[in-house]
Design an enzyme around this catalytic site. Structure first.
Site, PDB file in Angstrom:
ATOM      1  CB  ALA A   1      -0.881  -0.014   1.236  1.00 44.63           C
TER       2      ALA A   1
ATOM      3  N   GLY B   1       0.355  -4.870   1.039  1.00 46.62           N
ATOM      4  CA  GLY B   1      -0.876  -4.869   0.247  1.00 46.62           C
ATOM      5  C   GLY B   1      -0.686  -5.499  -1.131  1.00 46.62           C
TER       6      GLY B   1
ATOM      7  CD  GLU C   1      -2.768  -7.381   3.050  1.00 45.92           C
ATOM      8  OE1 GLU C   1      -2.441  -6.208   2.764  1.00 45.92           O
ATOM      9  OE2 GLU C   1      -3.419  -7.689   4.053  1.00 45.92           O
TER      10      GLU C   1
ATOM     11  CD  GLU D   1       1.388  -5.650   5.695  1.00 37.98           C
ATOM     12  OE1 GLU D   1       2.238  -6.549   5.889  1.00 37.98           O
ATOM     13  OE2 GLU D   1       0.637  -5.631   4.720  1.00 37.98           O
TER      14      GLU D   1
END
Ligand code: DAK
Length: 259
Positions: free
Chosen positions: A67, A113, A116, A136
């Site tokens: 992200a 992300g 993911e 993370e």
């Protein structure tokens, strides 16, 4: 002047190849990219000419490096929770429960992300230089786009726990060994291999693919067996079933309609 698209599409017959276009940021997922991709996922459900989607990143270095850290740097607890919920629903779950299979073609980094996103896809193929991880915790966070759940289901809770707590990146060979990806190929063959796999999936009954995705995604949930029974039963009502059986009996390849 219109802005360059954040995701481009190339059609190869009935396969759509989508490329994330933020190479300078290693395709980091910002809000705009999540929205654009989510809208494409929704739209493709109604495009009969597309039977399978390949998702990949632009540039040589990354699938997606996570992200966009710059974007969530000043979030508070409410904003974090709200965005996790929104992103999970509009993009990550939308891919996981898509009626058409998604293949992640992972060239280079797939982090946070980004991993993911690959985990939400139905098949993952990595280049031999790929590096995958959920870092993370190094930022004081945990995975928020389904990573704790999907990684555990795919590689087992023990390995997932170790990867998440250590924030360690795994290389393609290890990812292949633990089932995180189903193939590892030289970087230059990545898209060719992804297309080969996609064509194999796309030759099968679209209705059966959608039913299989629903059923497999329900595995490990209390209603998993019921979902399988239900989806199995529904298949008998489809033209695809008649065509598949007829083709077998007539010793020819099935020709499934697009719908
Ligand atoms: N976000 C923003 N920019 C990124 C980025 C990222 N995740 N990753 C790389 N970039 C940018 C770099 O800042 C750099 O930009 P400039 O400085 O040139 O402007 C450019 O991409 C090239 O990166 P590097 O120069 O760092 O390239 P290297 O080859 O040296 O290193 C690397 C590659 C992948 C090892 C390194 O870039 C790196 O460590 N990147 C960050 C990896 C990471 O920690 N990713 C984030 C994981 S956490 C949320 C839900 C989910 C999440 C967050 C919030 N909510 C619902 C709110 C998920 C969080 C994550 O994904």
């Amino acid at each position: 002047m219109s802005e360059a698209p954040l995701v481009t599409e190339e059609l190869h017959g009935n396969i759509a190849c989508w490329t994330l276009q933020r190479p300078k940021q290693l395709n980091a997922l910002n809000g705009a990219l999540i929205e654009a991709l989510g809208a494409m996922v929704e739209e493709v459900q109604h495009r009969d000419e597309v039977r399978c989607v390949i998702l990949t990143g632009s540039g040589d270095k990354a699938f997606v490096a996570g992200a966009d850290i710059k974007e969530f740097a000043d979030f508070d607890s409410v904003a974090g929770r709200r965005l996790a919920e929104h992103g999970q629903r509009t993009l990550f779950d939308a891919i996981a429960l898509s009626s058409k299979p998604f293949i992640a073609a992972i060239g280079g980094f797939a982090l946070g992300g980004g991993l993911e996103l690959a985990l939400a896809c139905h098949v993952r193929i990595a280049s031999d230089n790929a590096r995958m991880g959920l870092p993370e915790v190094t930022l004081g966070l945990i995975p928020g786009y389904g990573g704790t759940q999907r990684l555990s289901r795919i590689i087992g809770r023990g390995r997932a726990m170790e990867m998440i707590l250590s924030a360690r990146m795994v290389k393609a060979a290890e990812a292949l060994g633990c089932g995180l990806v189903s193939a590892s190929v030289p970087r230059e063959s990545l898209m060719e291999e992804a297309l080969r796999v996609a064509q194999g999936l796309a030759a099968n009954s679209p209705k059966a693919l959608a039913a299989a995705i629903r059923a497999v995604q329900a595995s490990g949930t209390p209603e998993g067996y019921e979902v399988e029974i239900d989806q199995f039963g529904r298949c008998f009502a489809n033209e695809d079933f008649k065509e598949g059986v007829a083709a077998f009996l007539e010793k020819r390849k099935p020709d499934f309609p697009g719908k």
